[in-house]
Every structure is written in C-alpha cells, then in structure tokens.
Design a protein around this motif. Structure first.
Motif, PDB file in Angstrom:
ATOM      1  N   PHE A  51     -51.359  86.037  39.716  1.00 17.80           N
ATOM      2  CA  PHE A  51     -50.087  85.312  39.697  1.00 17.80           C
ATOM      3  C   PHE A  51     -50.290  83.799  39.554  1.00 17.80           C
ATOM      4  N   THR A  52     -51.324  83.271  40.195  1.00 16.30           N
ATOM      5  CA  THR A  52     -51.538  81.832  40.108  1.00 16.30           C
ATOM      6  C   THR A  52     -51.831  81.391  38.670  1.00 16.30           C
ATOM      7  N   THR A  53     -52.729  82.129  38.011  1.00 18.72           N
ATOM      8  CA  THR A  53     -53.100  81.717  36.656  1.00 18.72           C
ATOM      9  C   THR A  53     -51.986  82.052  35.659  1.00 18.72           C
ATOM     10  N   LEU A  54     -51.201  83.108  35.938  1.00 24.66           N
ATOM     11  CA  LEU A  54     -50.056  83.424  35.075  1.00 24.66           C
ATOM     12  C   LEU A  54     -49.012  82.315  35.179  1.00 24.66           C
ATOM     13  N   HIS A  55     -48.750  81.897  36.396  1.00 25.60           N
ATOM     14  CA  HIS A  55     -47.744  80.855  36.608  1.00 25.60           C
ATOM     15  C   HIS A  55     -48.091  79.609  35.794  1.00 25.60           C
ATOM     16  N   SER A  56     -49.353  79.244  35.831  1.00 26.69           N
ATOM     17  CA  SER A  56     -49.717  78.013  35.125  1.00 26.69           C
ATOM     18  C   SER A  56     -49.721  78.219  33.602  1.00 26.69           C
ATOM     19  N   ALA A  57     -49.926  79.446  33.143  1.00 30.46           N
ATOM     20  CA  ALA A  57     -49.951  79.705  31.695  1.00 30.46           C
ATOM     21  C   ALA A  57     -48.557  79.691  31.075  1.00 30.46           C
ATOM     22  N   LEU A  58     -47.507  79.737  31.933  1.00 32.33           N
ATOM     23  CA  LEU A  58     -46.137  79.806  31.428  1.00 32.33           C
ATOM     24  C   LEU A  58     -45.483  78.423  31.364  1.00 32.33           C
ATOM     25  N   ARG A  59     -44.563  78.270  30.436  1.00 32.47           N
ATOM     26  CA  ARG A  59     -43.838  77.009  30.314  1.00 32.47           C
ATOM     27  C   ARG A  59     -42.780  76.883  31.416  1.00 32.47           C
ATOM     28  N   ASN A  60     -42.366  75.688  31.625  1.00 31.14           N
ATOM     29  CA  ASN A  60     -41.301  75.419  32.587  1.00 31.14           C
ATOM     30  C   ASN A  60     -40.070  74.908  31.845  1.00 31.14           C
ATOM     31  N   PRO A  61     -38.922  75.593  31.859  1.00 33.24           N
ATOM     32  CA  PRO A  61     -38.675  76.859  32.544  1.00 33.24           C
ATOM     33  C   PRO A  61     -39.011  78.057  31.662  1.00 33.24           C
ATOM     34  N   SER A  62     -39.324  79.159  32.296  1.00 30.34           N
ATOM     35  CA  SER A  62     -39.513  80.416  31.573  1.00 30.34           C
ATOM     36  C   SER A  62     -39.518  81.566  32.575  1.00 30.34           C
ATOM     37  N   ARG A  63     -39.708  82.762  32.062  1.00 32.35           N
ATOM     38  CA  ARG A  63     -39.701  83.940  32.930  1.00 32.35           C
ATOM     39  C   ARG A  63     -40.854  84.888  32.601  1.00 32.35           C
ATOM     40  N   ALA A  64     -41.209  85.692  33.580  1.00 33.60           N
ATOM     41  CA  ALA A  64     -42.105  86.820  33.358  1.00 33.60           C
ATOM     42  C   ALA A  64     -41.420  88.052  33.919  1.00 33.60           C
ATOM     43  N   VAL A  65     -41.397  89.140  33.144  1.00 34.43           N
ATOM     44  CA  VAL A  65     -40.764  90.367  33.608  1.00 34.43           C
ATOM     45  C   VAL A  65     -41.791  91.487  33.616  1.00 34.43           C
ATOM     46  N   LEU A  66     -42.014  92.043  34.794  1.00 33.62           N
ATOM     47  CA  LEU A  66     -43.076  93.041  34.948  1.00 33.62           C
ATOM     48  C   LEU A  66     -42.530  94.336  35.527  1.00 33.62           C
ATOM     49  N   GLN A  67     -42.489  95.383  34.685  1.00 35.88           N
ATOM     50  CA  GLN A  67     -42.065  96.701  35.183  1.00 35.88           C
ATOM     51  C   GLN A  67     -43.290  97.382  35.773  1.00 35.88           C
ATOM     52  N   PHE A  68     -43.126  97.984  36.961  1.00 40.09           N
ATOM     53  CA  PHE A  68     -44.270  98.692  37.542  1.00 40.09           C
ATOM     54  C   PHE A  68     -43.809  99.833  38.436  1.00 40.09           C
ATOM     55  N   TYR A  69     -44.766 100.641  38.886  1.00 41.35           N
ATOM     56  CA  TYR A  69     -44.474 101.822  39.689  1.00 41.35           C
ATOM     57  C   TYR A  69     -45.041 101.661  41.093  1.00 41.35           C
ATOM     58  N   PRO A  70     -44.277 101.076  42.000  1.00 45.47           N
ATOM     59  CA  PRO A  70     -44.767 100.947  43.381  1.00 45.47           C
ATOM     60  C   PRO A  70     -44.662 102.287  44.102  1.00 45.47           C
ATOM     61  N   THR A  71     -45.526 102.486  45.104  1.00 46.37           N
ATOM     62  CA  THR A  71     -45.400 103.718  45.898  1.00 46.37           C
ATOM     63  C   THR A  71     -44.758 103.456  47.246  1.00 46.37           C
ATOM     64  N   SER A  72     -44.621 102.172  47.627  1.00 46.45           N
ATOM     65  CA  SER A  72     -44.017 101.907  48.933  1.00 46.45           C
ATOM     66  C   SER A  72     -43.371 100.527  48.941  1.00 46.45           C
ATOM     67  N   ASP A  73     -42.522 100.299  49.928  1.00 52.83           N
ATOM     68  CA  ASP A  73     -41.910  98.976  50.072  1.00 52.83           C
ATOM     69  C   ASP A  73     -42.951  97.933  50.449  1.00 52.83           C
ATOM     70  N   ASP A  74     -43.993  98.367  51.158  1.00 51.90           N
ATOM     71  CA  ASP A  74     -45.069  97.432  51.497  1.00 51.90           C
ATOM     72  C   ASP A  74     -45.717  96.861  50.241  1.00 51.90           C
ATOM     73  N   GLN A  75     -45.881  97.704  49.251  1.00 54.12           N
ATOM     74  CA  GLN A  75     -46.482  97.241  48.002  1.00 54.12           C
ATOM     75  C   GLN A  75     -45.585  96.214  47.316  1.00 54.12           C
ATOM     76  N   ILE A  76     -44.273  96.509  47.309  1.00 50.78           N
ATOM     77  CA  ILE A  76     -43.324  95.566  46.713  1.00 50.78           C
ATOM     78  C   ILE A  76     -43.383  94.235  47.457  1.00 50.78           C
ATOM     79  N   GLN A  77     -43.463  94.347  48.774  1.00 43.86           N
ATOM     80  CA  GLN A  77     -43.515  93.167  49.623  1.00 43.86           C
ATOM     81  C   GLN A  77     -44.756  92.318  49.331  1.00 43.86           C
ATOM     82  N   LEU A  78     -45.908  92.983  49.251  1.00 39.30           N
ATOM     83  CA  LEU A  78     -47.161  92.276  48.968  1.00 39.30           C
ATOM     84  C   LEU A  78     -47.085  91.567  47.612  1.00 39.30           C
TER      85      LEU A  78
END
Ligand SMILES: C[S@@+](CC[C@H](N)C(=O)[O-])C[C@H]1O[C@@H](n2cnc3c(N)ncnc32)[C@H](O)[C@@H]1O
Ligand SMILES: [Zn+2]
Lengths: 284, 123
Positions: free
Chosen positions: A144-171
């Motif tokens: 996330f740190t290196t992705l954040h810096s690779a992106l322009r300001n302002p911009s967005r990143a959209v990441l679809q993924f398959y979490p197995t728990s709320d803890d994972q989403i939280q992390l």
C-alpha cells in the motif's frame, strides 16, 4: 472446493495448465470482465481524458483486455510467469512485469492516473510465495505504501478481492489508511450468496469525492456492469462533447481479437511462437 | 513488453536504495518496433510526468535521436509524433535494467522484466 490461495503459492497454483484452464473458461472470463467494468465505474475517471493505469495482479490479461477495449494505456504486474505467458500469447497491449506486489513497487511518485486489481489481494493474506518474503502485515504495508506513492493526486485505486473474515477486511483497510489512503470498502449485492462482491475503493488526496460510493443492491444481472459503465460514459461525454480519449475499440476489432483467442485456445501455442520470425535489432 | 514510457517511470525498489536509483541503465537490449495508435492528447498530457533527460538518453541508446535535448516549450504535431514513437512504439524484448546506485540487475526476457528481489533486498 478450497480457496486457491490456501492450496499453493500463486506462481505454483497458476502454473502452465491452470493458467490456460483459468483463461479459457468462459464463466471466468465473464465474471472477471464484469468486475473489471465495475472497478472502472468506481475509478470514476474523467470520461474524455486519456489515462495511464496500473493493473495489479494482471494475470493472463482478462482484466487488461477490458482496459484495451476501453482505450486505456496500462501496465500490468503479476507473480505467475505462466499467467504472463498467456497474456503475451493473447497479445494484450499493456506492458507486463514479473513482480511480487508484497515486495512493493518502484514506480516514481505520481506515475499512474489510477489502479485496479481484480481478485488478487486475498493472496497477500494467505499463501507464501516461493520467493523471499515477509509476514502478511509487512507485505500489505509495503504494497500500500508504494502503491500510494505511485498514484497521482488526486486519483483512486479500486481493488476487488475475496476476504474470508471481517478481520481480514479490517487488517487491509487499516494498513491502507496508514499508508495514506482514504476511502473504504464497498459491498455489491450483500445479500446474494453468489453475486456478493467486495471492492476496496481507495482515494489518494480525496480521490475527487467526499464519500465512498454505494454498493449495488438487488439481484445481479449479467452484462450489467459493462452496460452501466458505458451508459454513464456516454452521458458524461454528451456533456463534455469532443472525446479526447483514445478511440474505444470498435466491434470489428473486438471480434477479430475474439476469433484470434478462439483459434489460440484450440491449438496449443508453442512457447516461443510469438517471437519466431520477428525482426530484432540489438543495441548495446 | 517494456516500452520507454514505463522505463521512464521505473526506479529501483531494493531495500535502502532511495537515491540515485533512477533511471535504470539499459544493457544488451534487443528491441522491436510495433505501431501503436497515435493519440496526441495522451502524449501531451503525459509530458509533465516525464523525466526528460532520462528519456532522451534512453531513446538515443536505442538508436532514436528524434527528441531534442531540452523539452520544447512549443509543442507541435511533429514533435508529439516523435514522442509517441519513442514512448509507445519501441518495445524492449530482451536485455536487462541495472540500478545505477545498488547495481541490482532486473533481467528482461520475452519482453517481461523480472522485478523480484532477493531476501536481503526486500524493504
Ligand atoms: C484470480 S487471478 C486474477 C487475474 C486477473 N486480474 C483477472 O482478472 O483475470 C489472481 C492473480 O493474482 C496473482 N497474484 C497472487 N499473488 C500475487 C503477488 N504477491 N504479486 C503479484 N501477483 C500476485 C496471481 O498470480 C494471479 O494471476
Ligand atoms: Zn538499487
């Protein structure tokens, strides 16, 4: 069936055979295309401007092909050589990199107008890779740190993924926040067992919005997301007039490519086929 | 495929390698030229993102001398076409990119650079 990320490291799981099986499966193609269109919708790019995008975990190019079709220029990275090999065979137009996203990116600050990632992030939480690695939280942080810096300001990143728990989403969300991102999680079709989809919608510098977009409700309709995406773009375009983006690929182009894939799918393409008979120039 | 548009954005990401880590030096490269659709707005919009000196030098190393030493103030179609060619039509198929600071070699084969780091290089 158990989740792929629990079976083996990604570059082993997506070996030569699985990479072809995955890519040629029409159901998979439909689902990945659908989620890519939804990610593009959430990316909320100005409809007329050309954009330079990053496809994180691009695999064999099922998501990248949609970016080609929609006229975007893109760079893709993936850890599985066999998937990238298939992407080359399918002649996607993006630049491809063999990269472990858990090791971070080296792109200069502000390189990209946006990033998408379709069905990848769960891999960072689970299986190890066969390459040198570190703990999942450390890998997420680096990512996330290196992705954040690779992106322009302002911009967005959209990441679809398959979490197995709320803890994972939280992390995941807390690590993204620490890296400087705003935004949050969007759940489409939360009440459908089959159609439920989780998108992490991250903002750099506000991402051009105050609020995280809403998830979709009701029943999923196939092909919906492409139609919706294109309708929205037409609407915005009509407002702005002259399209400055690279031409959206016309139907002939798409049909030609589809035909090409079909032929390719039947005969197995030799590993070096793409390079035979090409002129090369060597420079030192 | 690596094109110069991407090469121009790429710095070394090995641990502790944070200065003098750009541009990656091209070595023993084989290139291939493939036509791409010309979109003047894309190329013009990309100008502020480029490290001009690094781009000109990389292009020259690959045998393309069409770009001026300094980024021109007036941008015309001819210039944009040359820039389009340099950024998007020259593909590096084989070779390596080497970090000017730590010396890490990123090999390129079949058009795909290998960006994987060794254990002691992970930040
Ligand atoms: C389900 S596929 C999705 C591929 C593509 N985005 C699509 O929509 O078809 C997941 C991909 O994530 C890649 N992946 C998993 N872990 C990765 C990592 N640490 N770095 C880069 N790619 C990774 C896998 O190699 C695989 O190609
Ligand atoms: Zn270095």
């Amino acid at each position: 069936m158990s989740r792929p990320e629990l079976v083996a490291p990604p570059e082993i799981y997506y070996g030569d055979i699985e990479a072809k099986k995955y890519t040629n499966n029409t159901r998979v193609q439909q689902i990945q295309a659908d989620m890519t269109y939804r990610a593009l919708e959430l990316l909320n790019l100005p409809p007329d401007d050309p954009a330079f995008l990053l496809d994180i975990g691009c695999g064999s190019g099922l998501s990248g092909e949609i970016l080609d079709q929609e006229g975007y220029t893109w760079v893709g990275c993936d850890i599985a050589p066999s998937m990238l090999e298939v992407a080359l065979e399918r002649e996607v137009e993006g630049d491809l990199f063999l990269q472990d996203i858990g090791q971070g990116f080296g792109f200069r600050p502000g390189s990209f107008d946006g990033a998408i990632s379709i069905s990848v992030l769960q891999w960072l939480l689970n299986a190890e890779t066969s390459h040198p690695t570190s703990s999942p939280p450390h890998r997420l942080n680096r990512f996330f740190t290196t992705l954040h810096s690779a992106l322009r300001n302002p911009s967005r990143a959209v990441l679809q993924f398959y979490p197995t728990s709320d803890d994972q989403i939280q992390l995941i969300t807390s690590t993204a926040q620490k890296a400087g991102f705003g935004g949050g999680v969007i759940v489409d079709y939360p009440n459908s067992k089959k159609a439920r989809k989780v998108f992490l919608c991250l903002f750099v510098g506000g991402g051009g919005a105050q609020q995280v977009p809403q998830g979709l409700e009701g029943d999923e309709v196939e092909d919906d997301s492409q139609a919706r995406f294109e309708k929205r773009r037409e609407k915005l375009k009509a407002r702005g007039k002259n399209g400055r983006r690279k031409n959206i690929k016309d139907k002939d182009w798409i049909l030609k490519k589809k035909e090409l894939y079909r032929q390719r799918g039947k005969e197995s393409v030799p590993r070096d086929s793409k390079y035979t008979g090409r002129k090369r120039k060597t420079v030192f | 495929m690596v094109r110069l548009i991407t090469h121009n954005l790429l710095a070394c990401h090995a641990k502790g390698c944070t200065s003098n880590n750009f541009p990656l030096k091209l070595q023993d490269v084989a290139i291939e030229v493939r036509e791409a659709e010309f979109n003047p707005d894309f190329v013009r919009g990309f100008l502020p993102r480029l490290e001009w000196k690094a781009l000109v030098q990389a292009a020259r190393e690959l045998g393309d001398t069409s770009l001026p030493e300094e980024m021109p103030e007036m941008v015309d179609d001819g210039f944009l076409k040359n820039l389009h060619h340099v950024l998007l039509e020259i593909h590096i198929d084989e070779g390596a990119m080497i970090c000017p600071n730590c010396g890490h070699t990123y090999p390129i084969s079949n058009g795909i650079p290998n960006m994987l780091l060794a254990e002691h290089e992970i930040g």
